[in-house]
Design a protein around this motif. Structure first.
Motif, short mmCIF file in Angstrom:
data_model
loop_
_atom_site.label_atom_id
_atom_site.label_comp_id
_atom_site.label_asym_id
_atom_site.label_seq_id
_atom_site.Cartn_x
_atom_site.Cartn_y
_atom_site.Cartn_z
N PRO A 67 0.82 -1.23 0.00
CA PRO A 67 0.00 0.00 0.00
C PRO A 67 0.85 1.27 0.00
O PRO A 67 0.35 2.34 -0.33
N GLU A 68 2.12 1.18 0.35
CA GLU A 68 2.97 2.38 0.36
C GLU A 68 3.77 2.52 -0.93
O GLU A 68 4.72 3.29 -0.98
N PHE A 77 3.48 4.01 -3.65
CA PHE A 77 3.66 5.32 -4.28
C PHE A 77 4.26 6.37 -3.33
O PHE A 77 4.52 7.48 -3.73
N THR A 78 4.39 6.02 -2.07
CA THR A 78 4.90 7.03 -1.13
C THR A 78 6.24 6.65 -0.51
O THR A 78 6.93 7.52 0.00
N GLU A 118 2.20 10.44 -14.11
CA GLU A 118 2.50 9.90 -12.78
C GLU A 118 1.27 9.93 -11.89
O GLU A 118 0.96 8.96 -11.21
N SER A 119 0.55 11.07 -11.90
CA SER A 119 -0.58 11.16 -10.98
C SER A 119 -1.73 10.29 -11.46
O SER A 119 -2.41 9.67 -10.64
N ALA A 149 -0.87 6.57 -10.64
CA ALA A 149 -1.02 6.28 -9.21
C ALA A 149 -2.50 6.20 -8.83
O ALA A 149 -2.91 5.32 -8.08
N LYS A 150 -3.29 7.12 -9.39
CA LYS A 150 -4.71 7.13 -9.06
C LYS A 150 -5.41 5.88 -9.59
O LYS A 150 -6.17 5.24 -8.89
N THR A 189 -4.46 2.71 -7.62
CA THR A 189 -4.98 2.61 -6.26
C THR A 189 -6.51 2.71 -6.20
O THR A 189 -7.13 2.06 -5.40
N LYS A 190 -7.10 3.53 -7.08
CA LYS A 190 -8.54 3.73 -6.98
C LYS A 190 -9.34 3.27 -8.18
O LYS A 190 -10.56 3.25 -8.16
N ASN A 238 4.21 13.57 -3.77
CA ASN A 238 4.37 12.22 -4.33
C ASN A 238 3.33 12.07 -5.43
O ASN A 238 2.44 12.91 -5.57
N PRO A 239 3.46 11.02 -6.26
CA PRO A 239 2.58 10.95 -7.44
C PRO A 239 1.10 11.02 -7.11
O PRO A 239 0.31 11.50 -7.91
N LEU A 240 0.72 10.54 -5.91
CA LEU A 240 -0.71 10.49 -5.61
C LEU A 240 -1.28 11.85 -5.24
O LEU A 240 -2.46 12.11 -5.43
#
Lengths: 538, 303
Positions: free
Chosen positions: A281-282, A284-285, A492-493, A496-497, A500-501, B245-247
């Motif tokens: 779960p981490e 992307f961070t 990238e965004s 990631a979205k 995850t979603k 970060n990317p999110l």
């Protein structure tokens, strides 16, 4: 009162005098130190900058380097940079206050040469002073193409390190977990999904806690090395050097996977994994350090099931590495019959552009060239890469050499190499004729690359984007880097979205339009133009 | 007439002038002289010709930024983050100062003050490191706490909806105490007779705050508010950059971080200067507008 003011003012004046006096003296000192070096035939003083790995020991302690400086009759004052070169470089070049030599991987880029014209020395007319460099250009003509700018000038010299595999990323799965759970090695995405679900739900590492397994992990983001983008190879896309910004070549067309339907398919698959809780779960961070340390597990207990990395002993540590197996490329679907591919990184791993660059302000260019020539000698080249003969390399006495294991048994060979010498960051040439037995780490890399060999049977001339060989004009370079900043911001965004979603299917069409607006279309046109020119010339 | 007055001040107050002389030099040297670099926003950067030698491009780089794909996102993100910082962050130190001022026991008050100042001295990189550790959805205290409450896996650092609250609240936590100093100083100038008079009139504590403390603070509040309007598009760089970060990128890409990516990473100095100058101009307009409004309404103003 007036008196006090006078005292104050004279204090200021004296301080100012002292300050200017000091700097004046400093200048004198410099000049007087440099001039006698040439006249009396003593060693010539040079300054040089190297961007080295943080682990690398001070350059003054490298035996081979002392010998090379001795042979070239120079004494080099090194400035050793271990971090943030990209940020320091711009200000250093803009100020024009540069050392005589720069060493490091692409330490000064082609774009810098174009932007800071007149700051760097054109070496093309001085090559007769460096027979070893000429030998490299003759034996490996690719190196000459890499070095030559579009106007025929040569500012930076490349390296050639010969031994590295065709890809930087290898795919690992924990074989012991598979055995514990009685599962076979997955060959398709669906099988991979089943295996990862089993890793998650059961106590795969056998420590009694069924919840501490991370089925799948990568360093975060999209594109680059050790990234799930290699799964695009399951549908026939050949990445080039990890394709950090998505560009690849297919059927003579420059494309970008970020707007390719196969990328959408892959994102859907990753989203399915994420929803089932199979991805860290981490992902992307976390930063790279945490990504590395979590895979080292605790003692004999592994934590990560499926991931990518350079080599098992580096990715999981010496203790856990035996648990993992290197995997061949997966098929996207059981009934997929097209070709399988991977990320083809041979050129970026074995060649590197601009590993040594000379400043145009260098006072004694002949001496600097003598030093460069010594670096590119075959026996020196292997010492630049692996360390000095003696502690790091054994001379068998019959013209053959062998890389020695680390003196400290607890250290892994990769760390040993990076500690001992400039390693991959140096400037050197290792001819194919040199007889050198590699260390265990390189043998491990090559061994673990074998399962990927079928996927890497690509035609480097047709299926790989020749990024290193193409020289863009300044304007095109600026346009492209600006567009890439914008495109990657969106990519990238979104990636990631979506992972995850979810939501990739609903947003795909508008995402493609946005990407084109962000400059992707323009970049593809520019790259296609240069690519066509390059292909026509060769 | 005017010039004679000015000459008089040099003669009469020469000691004061000498005292601020070093400060004037520093400001000239580091704030005014470098301004000649602003022209970089209007011309190409040509290394061989120096800072002033590139070809004149007029407003081309401003046009490029305004037409740029990310323009609206950048403006919206920058504006939202600074607005949230001002709206929530501005009243916080005032409230804190009023509360601290109510503490009667001197030692207790000093202890409290020192405690709330301390976070101000934590470096930003350490603060963001603390946020990463505390808010981590897997291993952090807050992550565990939320799991215990049944809120599930919410990664506060990696969501577009929580980025601004985390940013603003941590900012308030860090700087609220330090910023309250100036209000405490203003409160200390209140004439004690006013408090005595209020007491005799039977005012409650709440009424003392309402009718004595707050009116005493108003001029300070206005000045500081005008100054903060000069930062309406100034988010600062380090903290946002470190928290990106990317999110959370869709809400965390602001002008400052974009200028860094364009200017320092991609070496496009001219475009980066143009964006920076554009940002400063908007800040200046807001500052000037607020100053004018305040001058009309309350006769308190900066200039």
């Amino acid at each position: 009162m007036k008196k006090k003011v006078n005292v104050f003012i004279s204090f200021i004046v004296i301080t100012a005098l002292l300050l200017t006096g000091c700097s004046g003296a400093g200048d004198d000192h410099n000049e007087s130190a440099e001039s006698p070096g040439d006249a009396s035939g003593k060693k010539v003083k040079l300054t040089a900058l190297i961007t080295k790995h943080p682990l690398t020991k001070p350059l003054a302690e490298m035996e081979w380097l002392q010998k090379v400086e001795e042979a070239a009759g120079v004494e080099i004052e090194w400035q050793e940079i271990t971090a943030d070169w990209g940020q320091k470089k711009g200000t250093m070049l803009a100020s024009g206050d540069t050392p005589d030599l720069f060493i490091g991987p692409n330490v000064i880029t082609d774009a810098d040469f174009a932007q800071f014209q007149g700051l760097f020395q054109d070496l093309s007319s001085m090559l007769d002073q460096a027979p070893n460099v000429q030998t490299m250009f003759n034996e490996k003509p690719d190196t000459k193409v890499i070095a030559t700018q579009s106007d025929g000038k040569i500012y930076g010299l490349p390296k050639y390190q010969r031994f590295w595999p065709a890809s930087a990323s290898r795919q690992f799965i924990n074989q012991q977990w598979l055995d514990n759970l009685g599962l076979g090695m997955p060959t398709t995405w669906d099988e991979l999904y089943e295996v990862l679900v089993a890793f998650k739900e059961k106590d795969a590492n056998g420590n009694g806690n069924p919840n501490d397994e991370i089925p799948m992990d990568w360093p975060g983001g999209i594109g680059g090395y050790f990234n799930p983008a290699v799964l695009l190879g399951s549908m026939g896309i050949t990445l080039t050097d990890g394709s950090g910004q998505g560009y690849f070549v297919e059927d003579g067309q420059v494309k970008n996977f970020l707007t390719d339907d196969r990328y959408k398919t892959m994102v859907l698959f990753l989203n399915k994994l994420y929803k089932a809780g199979l991805i860290n779960p981490e992902v992307f961070t976390h930063d790279y350090t945490k990504y590395q340390s979590i895979a080292r597990g605790e003692g004999d207990t592994a934590k990560v099931g499926f991931t990518w990395g350079w080599v098992a002993s580096d990715r999981f540590g010496e203790q856990l590495a035996p648990q993992y197996a290197s995997m061949p490329q997966l098929k996207a679907f059981a009934d997929y019959n097209g070709k399988l591919s991977w990320s083809y990184d041979y050129y970026s791993l074995n060649y590197g552009p601009n590993h040594i660059v000379m400043s145009a302000k260098t006072k004694n260019k002949e001496a600097a060239m003598r030093f460069i020539n010594e670096l590119y000698a075959p026996e020196v080249g292997m010492q630049v890469l692996f360390g000095s003969i003696g502690p790091n390399i054994k001379d068998n006495g019959d013209g053959t050499y062998a890389v020695l294991p680390p003196a400290d048994a607890k250290m892994d060979p990769g760390t040993w190499k990076w500690t001992s010498t400039m390693a991959d960051n140096g400037a050197f040439y290792i001819p194919d004729s040199l007889k050198l037995t590699l260390g265990t780490d390189m043998q491990e890399v090559l061994g673990q690359s074998e399962p990927l060999e079928p996927a890497l049977e690509v035609d480097p001339d047709k299926d790989v984007f020749p990024g290193m060989f193409i020289k863009y004009s300044t304007i095109d370079n600026n346009t492209m880097s600006l567009n890439n900043t914008n495109v990657m911001n969106l990519a990238e965004s979104s990636f990631a979205k979506w992972v995850t979603k979810g939501g990739v299917e609903a947003e795909w069409d508008s995402y493609i339009k946005e990407s084109q607006k962000a400059g992707l279309k323009q970049n593809l046109e520019i790259m296609q133009k240069y690519y066509d020119d390059y292909m026509n010339q060769n | 007439m005017e010039s004679r007055k000015r000459r008089n001040t040099f003669r009469r107050d020469y000691q004061l002038w000498i005292m601020i002389f070093p400060a004037i030099i520093v400001i000239l040297l580091f704030n005014y002289i470098p301004m000649y670099g602003i022209q970089l926003a209007f011309r190409d950067y040509d290394f061989s010709q120096g800072l002033t030698g590139g070809e004149w491009r007029g407003f081309a780089y401003f046009q490029q930024f305004i037409d740029s794909y990310l323009f609206t996102d950048l403006m919206r993100n920058t504006f939202l983050i600074s607005l949230a910082t001002i709206v929530l962050g501005f009243p916080a130190p005032i409230l804190l100062a009023l509360i601290l001022n109510q503490i009667r026991r001197k030692r207790m008050k000093q202890l409290m003050q020192t405690t709330v100042y301390l976070p101000h001295f934590i470096s930003i990189i350490v603060l963001v490191g603390m946020l990463n550790v505390l808010l981590s959805s897997e291993t952090g205290v807050v992550g565990h706490f939320m799991k215990a409450l049944g809120l599930g896996h919410i990664n506060l650092l990696a969501s577009t909806s929580t980025f601004i609250p985390v940013y603003v609240l941590s900012d308030i936590w860090q700087h609220c105490g330090w910023n309250s100093i100036i209000y405490l100083a203003a409160l200390s100038t209140v004439d004690p007779q006013l408090y005595d008079a209020a007491k005799i009139d039977g005012a409650s504590r709440w009424q003392t705050i309402r009718y004595v403390d707050i009116p005493a603070l108003i001029p300070t509040i206005i000045i500081l508010f005008i100054l903060s309007m000069g930062n309406i598009l100034g988010t600062g760089f380090e903290k946002i950059f470190l928290m990106q970060n990317p999110l959370n990128l869709p809400v965390s890409e602001v002008i400052a971080t974009y200028v860094y990516k364009i200017g320092i990473i991609s070496n496009q100095f001219s475009l980066a200067s143009a964006i920076g100058l554009f940002n400063t101009l908007i800040n200046f307009v807001f500052l000037y507008a607020m100053n004018t409004i305040s001058k009309r309404m309350s006769e308190t103003s900066l200039f």
